[in-house]
Design an enzyme around this catalytic site. Structure first.
Site, PDB file in Angstrom:
ATOM      1  CG  ASP A  58     -73.284 -14.876 -17.341  1.00 14.92           C
ATOM      2  OD1 ASP A  58     -72.262 -14.535 -17.965  1.00 14.92           O
ATOM      3  OD2 ASP A  58     -73.263 -15.666 -16.369  1.00 14.92           O
ATOM      4  CG  MET A  97     -86.348   1.437  -6.848  1.00 14.15           C
ATOM      5  SD  MET A  97     -86.437   1.827  -8.618  1.00 14.15           S
ATOM      6  CE  MET A  97     -84.820   1.339  -9.160  1.00 14.15           C
ATOM      7  CD  GLU A  98     -86.485  -2.897  -3.039  1.00 13.17           C
ATOM      8  OE1 GLU A  98     -85.714  -2.327  -2.252  1.00 13.17           O
ATOM      9  OE2 GLU A  98     -87.443  -2.304  -3.570  1.00 13.17           O
ATOM     10  CG  MET A 133     -80.554   8.259  -3.680  1.00  7.88           C
ATOM     11  SD  MET A 133     -79.576   8.799  -2.264  1.00  7.88           S
ATOM     12  CE  MET A 133     -78.259   9.642  -3.109  1.00  7.88           C
ATOM     13  CB  CYS A 134     -82.736   1.460  -2.827  1.00 12.88           C
ATOM     14  SG  CYS A 134     -83.573   1.568  -4.390  1.00 12.88           S
ATOM     15  CG  HIS A 135     -84.919   3.751   2.515  1.00 14.30           C
ATOM     16  ND1 HIS A 135     -85.507   4.504   1.533  1.00 14.30           N
ATOM     17  CD2 HIS A 135     -84.569   4.612   3.501  1.00 14.30           C
ATOM     18  CE1 HIS A 135     -85.526   5.775   1.919  1.00 14.30           C
ATOM     19  NE2 HIS A 135     -84.972   5.873   3.089  1.00 14.30           N
TER      20      HIS A 135
END
Length: 160
Positions: free
Chosen positions: A130, A115-116, A75-77
């Site tokens: 990793d 969110m970013e 749902m992120c733009h």
């Protein structure tokens, strides 16, 4: 259901309409950490990890992640990222080696970059994992959290 902005009239997921929101300068800062062994700490700082310069690669991965957030969070733009910065700091005490990761993301637009910033922090830590997992698979990531956000209709947020 009006308080849940990501649901339509049928109660199904939707992407929020932001066409009426004003463009403002927006920033978000997030933090996470990864706890490593002394051996991993030494190899990172002496550039002896087999996969290369861990912090440089992790930094680039975090920047790339910030730019791709809308590709992995449904749902992120997609937004025009204006700047991403990632900082590292070691916190060493009582034989614990913790790499602190701080990400700052900026934009000028009609939705925020929380969110970013969180995605950048997470992917930065995962990249460190990793690149170091051949030496130690017991590394611990987190917690990951929003430190602050500025701009937008909801105003500023600062974690105490």
């Amino acid at each position: 259901m009006s308080e849940f902005t990501h649901f339509n009239q049928q109660g199904r997921a939707k992407m929020v309409d932001i066409t009426e929101k004003n463009d403002t300068a927006r920033t978000a800062k997030a933090k996470t950490s990864i706890q490593v062994t002394k051996d991993v700490y030494d190899k990172i700082n002496n550039y002896e990890m087999g996969k290369g310069d861990v912090l440089s690669v992790a930094q680039v991965a975090g920047i790339m992640a910030a730019k791709q957030t809308s590709q992995v969070i449904p749902m992120c733009h997609p937004i025009p990222i204006k700047g991403v910065d990632i900082e590292f700091q070691w916190d060493i005490k009582d034989n614990e080696y913790i790499l602190l990761i701080t990400t700052t993301v900026k934009t000028k637009g009609s939705t925020g970059v929380e969110m970013e910033a969180l995605t950048a922090a997470s992917i930065t830590a995962l990249t460190v994992y990793d690149m170091c997992k051949a030496v130690d698979k017991g590394m611990i990531i987190g917690p990951t959290f929003l430190v602050e956000k500025t701009g937008g209709k909801s105003g500023n947020f600062y974690r105490n």
